[in-house]
Enzyme design. Structure first.
Site, PDB file in Angstrom:
ATOM      1  N   LYS A 201      37.931  31.676  40.786  1.00 60.15           N
ATOM      2  CA  LYS A 201      37.796  32.741  41.790  1.00 60.15           C
ATOM      3  C   LYS A 201      36.448  32.594  42.494  1.00 60.15           C
ATOM      4  CE  LYS A 201      40.550  36.342  39.471  1.00 60.15           C
ATOM      5  NZ  LYS A 201      41.644  36.507  40.430  1.00 60.15           N
TER       6      LYS A 201
ATOM      7  N   ARG B 119      51.317  36.341  34.961  1.00 60.51           N
ATOM      8  CA  ARG B 119      52.778  36.230  34.879  1.00 60.51           C
ATOM      9  C   ARG B 119      53.189  35.205  33.811  1.00 60.51           C
ATOM     10  NH1 ARG B 119      53.153  34.764  41.113  1.00 60.51           N
ATOM     11  NH2 ARG B 119      51.289  36.054  41.022  1.00 60.51           N
TER      12      ARG B 119
HETATM   13  N1  BES Z   1      43.951  39.349  37.661  1.00 60.48           N
HETATM   14  C1  BES Z   1      44.370  38.939  38.938  1.00 60.48           C
HETATM   15  C2  BES Z   1      44.873  40.098  39.791  1.00 60.48           C
HETATM   16  C3  BES Z   1      43.858  41.134  40.175  1.00 60.48           C
HETATM   17  C4  BES Z   1      43.247  41.072  41.408  1.00 60.48           C
HETATM   18  C5  BES Z   1      43.546  42.172  39.343  1.00 60.48           C
HETATM   19  C6  BES Z   1      42.342  42.031  41.787  1.00 60.48           C
HETATM   20  C7  BES Z   1      42.635  43.155  39.708  1.00 60.48           C
HETATM   21  C8  BES Z   1      42.027  43.078  40.937  1.00 60.48           C
HETATM   22  C9  BES Z   1      45.498  37.924  38.832  1.00 60.48           C
HETATM   23  O1  BES Z   1      45.514  37.140  37.704  1.00 60.48           O
HETATM   24  C10 BES Z   1      45.362  37.019  40.010  1.00 60.48           C
HETATM   25  O2  BES Z   1      44.397  36.346  40.077  1.00 60.48           O
HETATM   26  N2  BES Z   1      46.337  37.073  40.897  1.00 60.48           N
HETATM   27  C11 BES Z   1      46.332  36.300  42.066  1.00 60.48           C
HETATM   28  C12 BES Z   1      47.670  35.617  42.166  1.00 60.48           C
HETATM   29  C13 BES Z   1      47.713  34.464  43.116  1.00 60.48           C
HETATM   30  C14 BES Z   1      46.855  33.326  42.641  1.00 60.48           C
HETATM   31  C15 BES Z   1      49.135  34.020  43.232  1.00 60.48           C
HETATM   32  C16 BES Z   1      46.093  37.225  43.248  1.00 60.48           C
HETATM   33  O3  BES Z   1      46.522  38.380  43.200  1.00 60.48           O
HETATM   34  O4  BES Z   1      45.417  36.814  44.176  1.00 60.48           O
HETATM   35 ZN    ZN Z   2      44.288  35.398  37.872  1.00 64.41          ZN
END
Ligand code: BES
Ligand code: ZN
Ligand code: ZN
Length: 463
Positions: free
Chosen positions: A236, A310
């Site tokens: 990230k 997921r």
């Molecule tokens: N943990 C994150 C989702 C999240 C985002 C939680 C902001 C709390 C606040 C999840 O694992 C993630 O990174 N999701 C990605 C998915 C994408 C890579 C398909 C997302 O939501 O950007």
């Molecule tokens: Zn993630």
């Protein structure tokens, strides 16, 4: 010193002191001294007070009183409060107020020199409320457990510490705790969870909690327990990824719900499955393009290591079905996109039995854990096709990310099972630190999950 808490809904009310119009505005708190007695008034004027409003007032009063050392006890006349909302049961009003009162006093001070804030003890003019008061305390305690877990930093709440905490929390209760240790994960069919957690110095584990107070319907709760999500190899890049210590918010909601159901002796049969992993980049981390094989033979190509939630949820859902659960409810901080769709107050709820979604929305309003129905648009399956495996964990479309995540999960749900999916990425923190919401985690999902479980049991006949 004791103070009397006086709910005000009428500027003409004869309380023995002068009441100004602004004092009756909803949530307005005023301190008054009359003949040596302290009164704290709160405005309750609203078209129709809800139980969530009562919780809000409980939290608001608690915070107002906590600021002053002189207040040690407070007496509330629930009769007056109830007269402003006599369409609610008095017990509901008492429970909601007590729940809000305790949650409004919550603070996470584990790593601070500062001592816990002084207690302000709530007194009741009648013992007839005892059961309702106890229920409010139980609910607040369960939500506080979830808040505590979410507020813990990732170096303190590792998967190993998490499972120890669960063992202590449920020691000598009706909830049994089974831990699947790291070296047992693959043998027990949790290979994807083992692989997702492999990059971390804090090895992955799975916790299974069981509460069997009844034998009729078996409900599984699956909670995402990512103790930190750096994105893994797809690291990230945002400025505040410290937020990702709360990526175990789904598992915390499940733990809180198990505590709530157990402490209130609910006649339910529930199994909780909590995959606990830390998603970081390292020499042993899984990589984009890796293929994961699930216990049912389904294969997943890793399009993005940041879509890890997921992957571990799917492992939990499959295990729930193997254990014979009739209904599976999963909850997770799954996608940033759900916040784009619904904002920060309302989580998304999905189900393969869509007709029930509005009843969950109502339960959300009653509990304060707001949810809004979302569609599982199965046509979007094409976005998660994979050239190498059965399915990809990453969508090719930039749109509808919360929906494609739900579509992905549905690949793991057997057709005859009832399945509910809650995406709470946007509600793990309160949308506003106000009323009974304080700094830190909201404790979202605890009360909603418990009520959905109870509603499942009471509608067995209609299944
Ligand atoms: N943990 C994150 C989702 C999240 C985002 C939680 C902001 C709390 C606040 C999840 O694992 C993630 O990174 N999701 C990605 C998915 C994408 C890579 C398909 C997302 O939501 O950007
Ligand atoms: Zn993630
Ligand atoms: Zn995540």
């Amino acid at each position: 010193m004791n103070t009397t808490l006086v709910p005000l809904n009428n500027s003409e009310a004869d309380m023995g002191f002068i009441i100004h119009e602004e004092m009756v505005a909803f949530g307005e708190v005023t301190h008054i001294q009359v003949a040596g007695e302290m009164y704290v008034t709160v405005g309750v004027q609203k078209a129709k007070l809800t139980t969530e409003d009562i919780r809000f007032l409980g939290g608001k009063l608690r915070q107002a009183l906590q600021k002053y050392a002189r207040y040690t006890t407070a007496t509330i006349d629930f009769g007056i409060l109830h007269s402003s909302c006599n369409y609610l049961e008095i017990d509901e009003v008492v429970t909601a107020f007590v729940e809000g009162w305790h949650l409004g006093g919550y603070a996470f001070l584990t790593y601070k020199k500062e001592q816990p804030k002084k207690e302000v003890r709530l007194q009741f003019e009648s013992a007839t409320y005892e059961v309702a008061v106890k229920q409010g305390e139980i609910r607040a305690e369960a939500v506080s457990v979830a808040r505590d877990l979410c507020n813990e930093p990732a170096n303190k709440l590792t998967p190993a510490v998490y499972v120890d905490t669960l063992q202590q929390l449920f020691h000598q209760t009706a909830v049994s705790v089974e831990i699947i240790e790291t070296d047992q994960l693959i043998a027990r069919g949790f290979e994807p969870t083992a692989i997702v957690g492999a990059g971390s110095q804090y090895p992955p584990k799975v916790a299974i909690l069981t509460l069997k107070n009844n034998d009729t319907k078996h409900i599984a709760l699956v909670g995402k327990g990512v103790t930190f999500d750096s994105g893994g190899t797809n690291v990230k890049t945002g400025s505040n990824i410290g937020e990702m210590k709360m990526d175990m918010g789904g598992s915390a909601a499940v733990v809180g719900a198990m505590k709530l159901l157990a402490d209130s002796n609910s006649p339910v049969y529930v199994t909780a499955i909590l995959p606990l992993v830390t998603n970081v980049a390292g020499k042993d981390s899984y990589l984009p393009s890796d293929v994961l094989t699930y216990r049912n033979g389904l294969t997943v190509e890793v399009g993005n290591t940041d879509a890890e939630g997921r992957l571990v949820l799917a492992d939990g859902i499959l295990y729930a079905q193997e254990m014979g659960a009739d209904t599976i409810i999963d909850i997770a901080t799954l996608t940033g996109t759900i916040g784009q769709a619904l904002g920060l107050k309302t989580a998304g709820i999905f189900s393969n039995q869509e007709d029930n979604l509005w009843s969950y929305k109502t339960l959300g309003e009653q509990t304060g854990d707001y949810v809004w129905p979302m569609p599982i648009t199965s046509d979007y399956q094409t976005y998660i096709d994979s050239n190498t495996a059965d399915v990809n964990n990453m969508s090719t479309s930039p749109f509808g990310g919360a929906i494609t995540a739900a579509v992905f999960l549905q690949n793991f749900v057997e057709e005859d099972k009832k399945w509910i999916h809650i995406d709470m990425a946007n509600t793990v923190r309160p949308w506003k630190e106000e009323g009974y919401y304080v700094t830190g985690a909201a404790g979202f999902g605890v009360r909603l999950l418990a009520e959905i479980v109870r509603s499942e049991i009471s509608c067995i006949a209609g299944r």
